[in-house]
Design a protein around this motif. Structure first.
Motif, PDB file in Angstrom:
ATOM      1  N   GLU A 201      -7.876 -15.655  20.920  1.00 16.48           N
ATOM      2  CA  GLU A 201      -8.582 -15.130  20.265  1.00 16.48           C
ATOM      3  C   GLU A 201      -8.842 -13.909  20.714  1.00 16.48           C
ATOM      4  OE1 GLU A 201     -11.625 -18.357  18.377  1.00 16.48           O
ATOM      5  OE2 GLU A 201     -11.376 -18.851  20.510  1.00 16.48           O
ATOM      6  N   MET A 202      -9.508 -12.630  19.841  1.00 16.08           N
ATOM      7  CA  MET A 202      -9.785 -11.657  19.910  1.00 16.08           C
ATOM      8  C   MET A 202     -11.138 -11.672  21.042  1.00 16.08           C
ATOM      9  SD  MET A 202      -8.990  -9.538  16.485  1.00 16.08           S
ATOM     10  CE  MET A 202      -9.486  -7.813  17.326  1.00 16.08           C
ATOM     11  N   HIS A 203     -10.936 -10.769  21.971  1.00 20.90           N
ATOM     12  CA  HIS A 203     -12.164 -10.669  22.840  1.00 20.90           C
ATOM     13  C   HIS A 203     -13.114  -9.262  22.971  1.00 20.90           C
ATOM     14  CE1 HIS A 203      -9.659  -9.015  25.949  1.00 20.90           C
ATOM     15  NE2 HIS A 203      -8.638  -9.969  25.379  1.00 20.90           N
ATOM     16  N   LEU A 261      -3.434 -27.015  13.044  1.00 25.10           N
ATOM     17  CA  LEU A 261      -3.622 -26.269  14.281  1.00 25.10           C
ATOM     18  C   LEU A 261      -4.514 -25.132  14.035  1.00 25.10           C
ATOM     19  CD1 LEU A 261      -2.098 -26.232  17.086  1.00 25.10           C
ATOM     20  CD2 LEU A 261      -0.685 -24.584  16.081  1.00 25.10           C
ATOM     21  N   PRO A 262      -5.734 -25.474  13.981  1.00 24.16           N
ATOM     22  CA  PRO A 262      -6.785 -24.530  13.829  1.00 24.16           C
ATOM     23  C   PRO A 262      -6.929 -23.525  14.857  1.00 24.16           C
ATOM     24  CG  PRO A 262      -7.824 -26.510  14.288  1.00 24.16           C
ATOM     25  CD  PRO A 262      -6.573 -26.850  14.188  1.00 24.16           C
ATOM     26  N   VAL A 263      -7.154 -22.188  14.883  1.00 22.03           N
ATOM     27  CA  VAL A 263      -7.238 -21.473  16.132  1.00 22.03           C
ATOM     28  C   VAL A 263      -8.102 -21.561  16.948  1.00 22.03           C
ATOM     29  CG1 VAL A 263      -9.085 -19.582  15.247  1.00 22.03           C
ATOM     30  CG2 VAL A 263      -7.099 -18.804  16.376  1.00 22.03           C
ATOM     31  N   ARG A 313      -3.243 -14.913  12.827  1.00 18.49           N
ATOM     32  CA  ARG A 313      -3.562 -13.577  11.847  1.00 18.49           C
ATOM     33  C   ARG A 313      -4.686 -13.996  10.766  1.00 18.49           C
ATOM     34  NH1 ARG A 313       1.348 -13.818   9.758  1.00 18.49           N
ATOM     35  NH2 ARG A 313       1.976 -12.402  11.218  1.00 18.49           N
ATOM     36  N   LYS A 314      -5.065 -15.071  10.407  1.00 17.03           N
ATOM     37  CA  LYS A 314      -6.220 -15.347   9.628  1.00 17.03           C
ATOM     38  C   LYS A 314      -7.399 -15.205  10.081  1.00 17.03           C
ATOM     39  CE  LYS A 314      -3.675 -18.831   6.733  1.00 17.03           C
ATOM     40  NZ  LYS A 314      -3.486 -20.428   6.431  1.00 17.03           N
ATOM     41  N   GLU A 315      -7.567 -15.495  11.509  1.00 14.32           N
ATOM     42  CA  GLU A 315      -8.491 -15.189  12.413  1.00 14.32           C
ATOM     43  C   GLU A 315      -8.960 -13.513  12.761  1.00 14.32           C
ATOM     44  OE1 GLU A 315     -10.947 -17.552  13.144  1.00 14.32           O
ATOM     45  OE2 GLU A 315      -9.559 -18.805  11.779  1.00 14.32           O
ATOM     46  N   TYR A 320     -11.369  -8.373  11.465  1.00  9.77           N
ATOM     47  CA  TYR A 320     -11.351  -6.928  10.959  1.00  9.77           C
ATOM     48  C   TYR A 320     -12.221  -6.803   9.656  1.00  9.77           C
ATOM     49  CZ  TYR A 320      -7.483  -6.613  14.229  1.00  9.77           C
ATOM     50  OH  TYR A 320      -6.633  -6.376  15.143  1.00  9.77           O
ATOM     51  N   ALA A 321     -12.268  -7.929   8.952  1.00 12.06           N
ATOM     52  CA  ALA A 321     -13.239  -7.774   7.724  1.00 12.06           C
ATOM     53  C   ALA A 321     -14.709  -7.583   8.092  1.00 12.06           C
ATOM     54  CB  ALA A 321     -13.025  -9.071   6.851  1.00 12.06           C
ATOM     55  N   ARG A 322     -15.119  -8.319   9.052  1.00 11.49           N
ATOM     56  CA  ARG A 322     -16.429  -8.123   9.665  1.00 11.49           C
ATOM     57  C   ARG A 322     -16.856  -6.787   9.917  1.00 11.49           C
ATOM     58  NH1 ARG A 322     -18.247 -13.450  13.150  1.00 11.49           N
ATOM     59  NH2 ARG A 322     -20.058 -12.501  13.065  1.00 11.49           N
ATOM     60  N   LEU A 323     -15.639  -6.148  10.721  1.00 12.29           N
ATOM     61  CA  LEU A 323     -15.980  -4.784  11.269  1.00 12.29           C
ATOM     62  C   LEU A 323     -15.373  -3.705  10.255  1.00 12.29           C
ATOM     63  CD1 LEU A 323     -14.565  -5.394  14.885  1.00 12.29           C
ATOM     64  CD2 LEU A 323     -17.246  -4.977  14.115  1.00 12.29           C
ATOM     65  N   ASP A 324     -15.049  -4.016   9.004  1.00 15.48           N
ATOM     66  CA  ASP A 324     -14.933  -3.061   8.059  1.00 15.48           C
ATOM     67  C   ASP A 324     -13.597  -2.315   8.432  1.00 15.48           C
ATOM     68  OD1 ASP A 324     -14.881  -1.863   5.553  1.00 15.48           O
ATOM     69  OD2 ASP A 324     -16.638  -0.522   6.001  1.00 15.48           O
ATOM     70  N   ILE A 325     -12.673  -2.801   9.184  1.00 15.82           N
ATOM     71  CA  ILE A 325     -11.535  -2.300   9.489  1.00 15.82           C
ATOM     72  C   ILE A 325     -10.330  -2.140   8.140  1.00 15.82           C
ATOM     73  CG2 ILE A 325      -9.509  -2.283  10.980  1.00 15.82           C
ATOM     74  CD1 ILE A 325     -12.413  -1.918  12.482  1.00 15.82           C
ATOM     75  N   LYS A 326      -9.996  -1.074   7.875  1.00 20.15           N
ATOM     76  CA  LYS A 326      -9.391  -0.918   6.623  1.00 20.15           C
ATOM     77  C   LYS A 326      -7.773  -0.509   6.622  1.00 20.15           C
ATOM     78  CE  LYS A 326     -13.239   0.640   4.006  1.00 20.15           C
ATOM     79  NZ  LYS A 326     -13.905   1.924   2.935  1.00 20.15           N
ATOM     80  N   ASN A 327      -7.052  -1.171   6.088  1.00 15.81           N
ATOM     81  CA  ASN A 327      -5.422  -0.650   6.028  1.00 15.81           C
ATOM     82  C   ASN A 327      -4.770  -0.930   7.087  1.00 15.81           C
ATOM     83  OD1 ASN A 327      -6.120  -0.127   3.137  1.00 15.81           O
ATOM     84  ND2 ASN A 327      -6.741   2.018   3.874  1.00 15.81           N
TER      85      ASN A 327
END
Length: 666
Positions: A201-203, A261-263, A313-315, A320-327
């Motif tokens: 998981e991202m930390h 297999l959930p993250v 990748r889904k997690e 990234y969506a929460r932080l508004d990371i684009k493209n």
């Protein structure tokens, strides 16, 4: 006879030698004026370019972009220096803002160093003030950005800006927004950022690379570059052998049911696989066998690998969506597998790889292949003793791909400061291999310090674990909600508005707390400090923006009415507080130039904070809506509303670069 011919031969050789000397002398005499002419030609070409740019700036006044005042002044002073003292094309001219209005708005300090240089060449100048006077005499006439130039002290030239120019530029910012100037040096820029590992998981360790990387990318896009964001994720190697091995042991039907297999379990799953790998020799052996099958592209193993990658990748995408990371384009290490193979073959064919026995090992342990940089500093390990590849191989193949396939002209690695030496080695070797030409492709390592907890130690949970990024964002929303409720904002908004405000405040505070610090330094992560509504915080700036956007609304003036007024009317702003605010918002292009050159973001934050502070000073002194206490009539100062909206436009563009979402109501 033989002696006679020998004598003639010697005489001819002597004549030929003398003739050659005459030719050389003539050539030298010819070269001298040619060299002078070439130098003069270069100097004139330089002046032509300067004058051309100055002319384009003059005729381009109807262009809607914001003008870089510092850049314009540098241009004008360069022309003046070149006219006053021809032949000094390479002499640097700098212009800096002043902190004291007594000394104008900007200052050019070229005269003292120019005096020192001319004195060394025995050019007859009495003192720096004499040079400053000569520069002012040659300064381009009818430059509407300047009201006057004054000489102070030992030749400093103070620049006072023309108020009418400031008003016209402010009106342009209101009508068209904070538009950047066209970029004649547009580049293909690759930003390497974030880079989490699959199955983990991202930390908080990924926070700075993700936030800084996104803002650097937005800064480059705003500046007119063609930007490709790349996410170099860890998705290949031994760890996938052990994950697939455990997947086969625990989930017999994993290929049929991907939902098993959930993250949240994948993190624990990874730890379990690592423990078995370290303690169980049979499991380790089977894991290595899985790696071989995976790298041989066995379809069943590729499916297992894809399953693990997709869950991660889904997690990642949620974060990234929460932080508004684009493209953000994912390019995992797996992408470079074939490229690593061909790279090693290429380096071997060029004779650049050396056999090496690892320190402390022996011939039985195996021989690895290494590559030394030209300076013989720390080598790259290109092939391990077991035949596998390393991070060195991957990063070298990555550089080759980005330069040769992606046609990058500028590569920016947003990676922690500790990786600096590694990237230097990679690109030294890339240069040695003929892959990287530093004159053609710019490479920068945007390093950053670690995030500290309030105890000034590396930021961790109370139990000592690494802070998960999702948990950090959740905590931010909770804290922001509590703060807004304390102020009674939940009573003033709809549920949807309150939710939007809570989210905007939380994410903006986390980002701004990071970006407002010099990225090279570590910083203390404190929700209490970042949620304060005073000082240089996101909350203060967001409140300033919503306050500005509410003024015209309270005045009952629509945007269409204000645009019509600004288009048809002459704007008049005479109060010093108005002038101070205009000068500050018009510094935006020069701050963007500084940030783009140095690849830092805190100067943008500092400017936005100054704008908010000076707006508050202006608003407290200069009424936009004025009610006559005797008649009860309300007077709307439309000129000041134009300044308010121009200020909001600059703040909004700054927020956009910092990936902060402002609100019209808070």
């Amino acid at each position: 006879m033989e002696a006679k011919y020998l004598e003639k031969l010697q005489n001819v050789e002597a004549e030929a030698k003398n003739l050659g000397k005459l030719i050389e002398d003539a050539q030298d005499k010819l070269n001298e004026p040619v060299a002078k002419l070439k130098n003069e030609q270069e100097r004139l070409k330089y002046r032509v370019n300067i004058l051309k740019r100055a002319y384009e700036d003059e005729v381009g006044k109807d262009i809607r972009h914001m003008k870089n005042i510092t850049q314009m002044l540098r241009l004008y002073f360069t022309i003046a220096v070149d006219k006053a003292y021809p032949g000094l094309a390479d002499f640097p001219v700098t212009v800096t803002p002043t902190n004291n209005p007594k000394f104008g708005d900007y200052q050019c300090n070229v005269a003292p160093p120019l005096f020192a240089m001319l004195k060394g060449k025995n050019v007859g100048v009495a003192n720096p003030r004499q040079i400053a006077e000569a520069i002012i005499r040659e300064f381009p006439k009818s430059v509407d950005v300047i009201e006057k130039l004054e000489i102070a002290g030992p030749g400093f030239i103070n620049v006072f800006l023309n108020v009418e120019y400031l008003i016209e530029e402010t009106k342009t910012v209101f009508l068209h927004g904070a538009l950047p100037a066209p970029n004649p040096c547009k580049k293909r820029v690759i930003v390497d950022m974030s880079s989490p590992n699959v199955a983990k998981e991202m930390h908080v360790g990924h926070l700075r690379s993700t936030i800084i990387g996104e803002s650097i990318a937005r800064l480059m896009e705003y500046s007119g570059h063609d930007v490709l964001r790349l996410n170099h994720v860890g998705d290949w190697g031994t760890q996938f052998g052990m994950l697939i091995c455990l997947l086969q042991d625990k989930f017999k039907d994993y290929l049929k049911d991907a939902k098993q297999l959930p993250v949240s379990d994948l993190q624990t799953f990874y730890k379990e696989a690592k423990k078995l790998f370290d303690e169980d020799e049979d499991f380790k052996k089977r894991s290595y066998a899985c790696v071989v099958q995976l790298q041989s592209l066995n379809p069943e193993y590729i499916k297992a690998w894809n399953l693990i990658c997709d869950v991660s990748r889904k997690e990642f995408s949620k974060i990234y969506a929460r932080l508004d990371i684009k493209n953000l384009v994912e390019r995992g290490e797996s992408f470079y597998q074939k490229r690593m193979e061909s790279l090693v073959k290429e380096l071997e064919a060029k004779g650049l790889l050396e056999d090496d026995i690892p320190e402390g090992g022996g011939a039985l342990q195996g021989i690895r292949k290494i590559m030394h940089p030209p300076d013989k500093s720390l080598p790259l390990i290109m092939v391990k003793s077991d035949g596998g590849f390393t991070y060195d191989t991957s990063d070298m193949a990555t550089a080759k791909n980005r330069i040769e396939e992606e046609k990058a002209e500028w590569i920016i690695y947003v990676v922690d400061a500790g990786q600096g030496t590694h990237f230097q080695s990679v690109y030294k070797c890339a240069k040695r291999a003929g892959i990287w030409d530093p004159n053609r492709v710019r490479v920068d390592h945007v390093g950053f310090g670690v995030v500290l907890g309030e105890d000034k130690k590396k930021f961790k949970t109370r139990s000592g674990d690494t802070v998960k990024l999702a948990d950090l964002l959740d905590e931010g929303i909770k804290r922001a909600g509590d703060k807004l409720r304390e102020k009674g904002r939940d009573k003033e908004m709809t549920a949807e508005e309150f939710e939007a405000a809570m989210t905007s405040v939380a994410y903006s505070c986390i980002k701004y707390a990071d970006l407002s610090h010099n990225r090279n330094h570590e910083y203390v992560f404190s929700f209490d400090k970042m949620l304060e509504d005073k000082g240089n915080t996101a909350v203060y700036l967001l409140y300033a923006y919503t306050r500005i956007k509410s003024i015209a609304r309270k005045a009952g003036v629509s945007l269409e009415q204000l645009v019509e007024y600004a288009t048809k009317s002459k704007i008049s702003l005479s109060n010093p507080k108005e002038h101070k605010l205009m000068k500050t918002i018009l510094k935006f292009p020069e701050i963007i130039e500084k940030c783009g050159t140095e690849l830092v973001l805190h100067p943008i934050c500092e400017l936005l904070y100054d704008i908010a502070v000076y707006f508050s000073e202006f608003y407290d002194s200069c009424y936009c809506i004025e009610k006559d206490s005797k008649t009860g009539e309300t007077k709307i100062h439309m000129d000041r509303l134009v300044l308010c909206e121009a200020t909001a436009n600059v703040l909004k563009q700054g927020f956009e670069i910092l990936a902060i979402r402002p609100l019209h109501r808070m």
